[in-house]
Design a protein around this motif. Structure first.
Motif, PDB file in Angstrom:
ATOM      1  N   ALA A   1      24.608  27.298  55.820  1.00 27.45           N
ATOM      2  CA  ALA A   1      25.284  27.154  57.114  1.00 27.45           C
ATOM      3  C   ALA A   1      26.693  26.600  56.925  1.00 27.45           C
ATOM      4  O   ALA A   1      27.654  27.057  57.568  1.00 27.45           O
ATOM      5  N   ALA A   2      26.830  25.623  56.029  1.00 30.05           N
ATOM      6  CA  ALA A   2      28.149  25.042  55.776  1.00 30.05           C
ATOM      7  C   ALA A   2      29.095  26.071  55.165  1.00 30.05           C
ATOM      8  O   ALA A   2      30.281  26.141  55.527  1.00 30.05           O
ATOM      9  N   ILE A   3      28.600  26.883  54.244  1.00 28.62           N
ATOM     10  CA  ILE A   3      29.424  27.934  53.627  1.00 28.62           C
ATOM     11  C   ILE A   3      29.874  28.938  54.672  1.00 28.62           C
ATOM     12  O   ILE A   3      31.041  29.352  54.700  1.00 28.62           O
ATOM     13  N   GLN A   4      28.968  29.317  55.577  1.00 26.52           N
ATOM     14  CA  GLN A   4      29.310  30.253  56.642  1.00 26.52           C
ATOM     15  C   GLN A   4      30.391  29.669  57.551  1.00 26.52           C
ATOM     16  O   GLN A   4      31.335  30.363  57.958  1.00 26.52           O
ATOM     17  N   ALA A   5      30.267  28.371  57.866  1.00 27.39           N
ATOM     18  CA  ALA A   5      31.261  27.736  58.736  1.00 27.39           C
ATOM     19  C   ALA A   5      32.635  27.726  58.077  1.00 27.39           C
ATOM     20  O   ALA A   5      33.651  28.034  58.707  1.00 27.39           O
TER      21      ALA A   5
END
Length: 265
Positions: free
Chosen positions: A17-21
């Motif tokens: 999720a952090a990478i996507q953000a």
């Protein structure tokens, strides 16, 4: 500052999720215990993750962590104690600090912390999860500390340093006593220890304790097709949403949760 996204947990779902953000140039704060304390890191070899066969669990977590931080995700080692899900933001208590985000994702894995007898009834009436928040109320008073958090010893010493009369006990089988206020604890062997407060310093807190009113289904966080929970601006991903408890599912849900969380106005 207000982050675009707050992620609770630094396992595969949370880090994805952090990478996507960050791929969308959004600010993201990831709050977790030490990521390498994840149970996945104890797996000697993962053979069912697409495209990366025979990878040790620890290596996979470290790769995800490196990718997220190199993209600019902020990682904070700590414990989220509570979430307030409002119509326009999510407020998170992290130790003695409060952070604000436009949306949040719970990626906390499988909750292993079952409430103690008396814990939920006496929460806020002598039961606390935060030493720096509530410790000063117990200066000169007898308290009990129990838990398995990585910072347990440090937090216990802090309570002693401010004048609390601390007794440390084991967490399993503990019962918290009192009607409207904590009056003591009972250990598994039947010993009763009088006290005015109990600090429970667990490595993880059950999702329903983090976010009161959160809806569960079969013991897992209930989400819709967008990974949204029943609470505003709160999403969930990974093992905490239920079976199958598989790595590929966790990363996929982490991507989906971030996509829909960041699409909110």
């Amino acid at each position: 500052m207000q982050y675009d996204l707050l992620v609770v947990g630094a396992g595969p779902a949370g880090l994805t999720a952090a990478i996507q953000a960050r791929a969308r140039n959004k600010s993201v704060l990831v709050v977790s215990n030490q990521p390498t304390a994840s149970p996945l890191c104890r797996a000697p070899q993962m053979d069912n993750y697409p495209g990366i066969p025979h990878v040790p669990g620890r290596e996979l977590v470290e790769r995800l962590l490196d990718q997220a931080t190199q993209l600019g995700a902020q990682l904070r080692v700590g414990r989220v104690l509570s979430l307030a899900c409002l119509d326009d933001c999510v407020m998170a208590s992290i130790g003695d600090q409060v952070e604000q985000a436009s949306a949040a994702i719970l990626a906390v894995g499988v909750a292993r912390a079952t409430p103690l007898r008396g814990e939920e009834r006496l929460l806020g009436r002598g039961v606390s999860y935060c030493t720096t928040c509530d410790g000063m109320f117990y200066q000169g008073k007898p308290i009990v500390v129990a838990g398995d958090a990585p910072d347990l010893e440090e937090e216990t010493e802090y309570l002693r340093s401010i004048g609390c009369q601390v007794t440390s006990v084991r967490l399993p089988g503990l019962e918290i006593l009192g009607q409207d206020q904590v009056t003591g604890v009972r250990t598994p062997d039947g010993t009763e220890i009088p006290c005015q407060g109990v600090f429970l310093l667990r490595a993880s807190i059950a999702p329903t304790q983090l976010a009161p009113g959160l809806e569960l289904e079969g013991g897992y966080i209930k989400v819709d097709q967008h990974m949204a929970t029943n609470l505003p601006r709160l999403f969930a991903a990974g093992d905490c949403t239920g079976q199958p408890l598989q790595l590929a599912k966790a990363t996929g849900q982490g991507q989906m949760a971030a996509h829909f969380a960041l699409a909110l106005e």
